[in-house]
Structure formats: structure tokens, C-alpha cells
Design an enzyme around this catalytic site. Sequence first.
Site, PDB file in Angstrom:
ATOM      1  CB  SER A 145       9.808  25.539 -18.699  1.00  0.00           C
ATOM      2  OG  SER A 145      10.326  25.463 -20.011  1.00  0.00           O
ATOM      3  CE1 TYR A 158      15.104  25.106 -17.022  1.00  0.00           C
ATOM      4  CE2 TYR A 158      13.629  24.508 -18.811  1.00  0.00           C
ATOM      5  CZ  TYR A 158      14.133  25.451 -17.934  1.00  0.00           C
ATOM      6  OH  TYR A 158      13.652  26.744 -17.964  1.00  0.00           O
TER       7      TYR A 158
END
Length: 209
Positions: A145, A158
Site C-alpha cells: 500500500s 495498517y
Amino acid sequence: MNLNDFQGRVALVTGAASGIGREAARGFAQRGALVYAADFNKAGVNETRDLIMELGGRAAAVCADESDEADVAALLARIGREAGRLDVAFNNAGITGQAHRVEDYPTSDFDQVVRVNLRSVFLGMKQELPLMRRTGAGAIVNTASVTALTGPGGMSAYAASKHGVHGLTRVAAMENAVHQIRINALAPGWTHTHVWHRPAPRTRASPSW
């Protein structure tokens, strides 16, 4: 473009119940691959399989916890038994987790995010690589990501898990180049998927950014 360039190939997509994973599974199938679509969400992954078959593609749906070693081993054993090969793997399962400052982040949620987002990639490659070596080549893509690179506030679990995916991918790529297996990571930006329309601290879903 040869739209049948995956004819005769076998592809595995995790996190295939929705979003990026579902679209990747459909894309592989449309280009001729036999797709194994895996996800913790049984109803969603069955729907992905049905969508592929309605379009004339070939797919099998597997309900599995991608962060559980026994589930992942059973999944790859099934692929080896039924298809005898694995040409492409897209390790895409992931969750967003909660949003908190680092000092307020619940440890149990942090552990869960790392387990699903990072451990699942490790376990996937651990089982995928030996099967790919049977045919002497292959390709693996792991979903990381842009969050791992930008570090937005509130997303410590995350971001940390996806940063780990970047590092793990680099190591695996170096180790397996000699085996003609290409391993890369994607770092998507914000992507409109269903996961942003409901809380998802315990839901496996396609990563969205």
C-alpha cells in the site's frame, strides 16, 4: 494484446471475495487462467466464482483463513492435487483495522491487522513457491500500500503491516530470481471498494489503499 495469454495457466487470488481481489480473479479468468479464488468470506468468494463462470471462465472457490498456516497449506495442497501446478499467485487478503493514535491503538487489533496483512503474505509465499518450482517458473504479486510509504495518522497497524509486505517481497524476490520466479509488490493508492463503507476491524477484504 493476446486475451488468452493465461490459457493453460493456474492462478491463485486471495482476498478474492470483493474489490481488488475479485476484479483480479475475473481478469485472470477472462484471459484463460484456471482461477482459485480464496477468501475468509465464504459467500463473497462463492459469488466471485459464480461471476467468473457466468462469463465462461473457470474458477474454484475456497473458503480459507489466509493467516492460518493449516488453511494455507491445505489450499496449496488442493491446487497441487487438482491442477498439478501454480503459475501465478496474487496475495491480496487484507483488512484496514481501526484508526487510533499510536499510544491509543488496541494491541489486539494491531496484532490482528499484522496477522492478516503480513503473516498471510508470508504463509502464502511459503506454500506457493515449492509448487511453482515444479514447472520451473512463476510470478507472485503481493498487495502492499502507498500507506506504507506515506504514514497517514491513525493507521499505524495498517501502515506497519504493509511496510512489512514491501520488505518481505524484496527478500523473496532476491531469493527466488534463480528459480525464474518473479515476485513484486503493488502499492495502490485509495481505491473505491466496499470496505470503506463499513467498519472492518475483523473483516477480510481487498485492501483499498
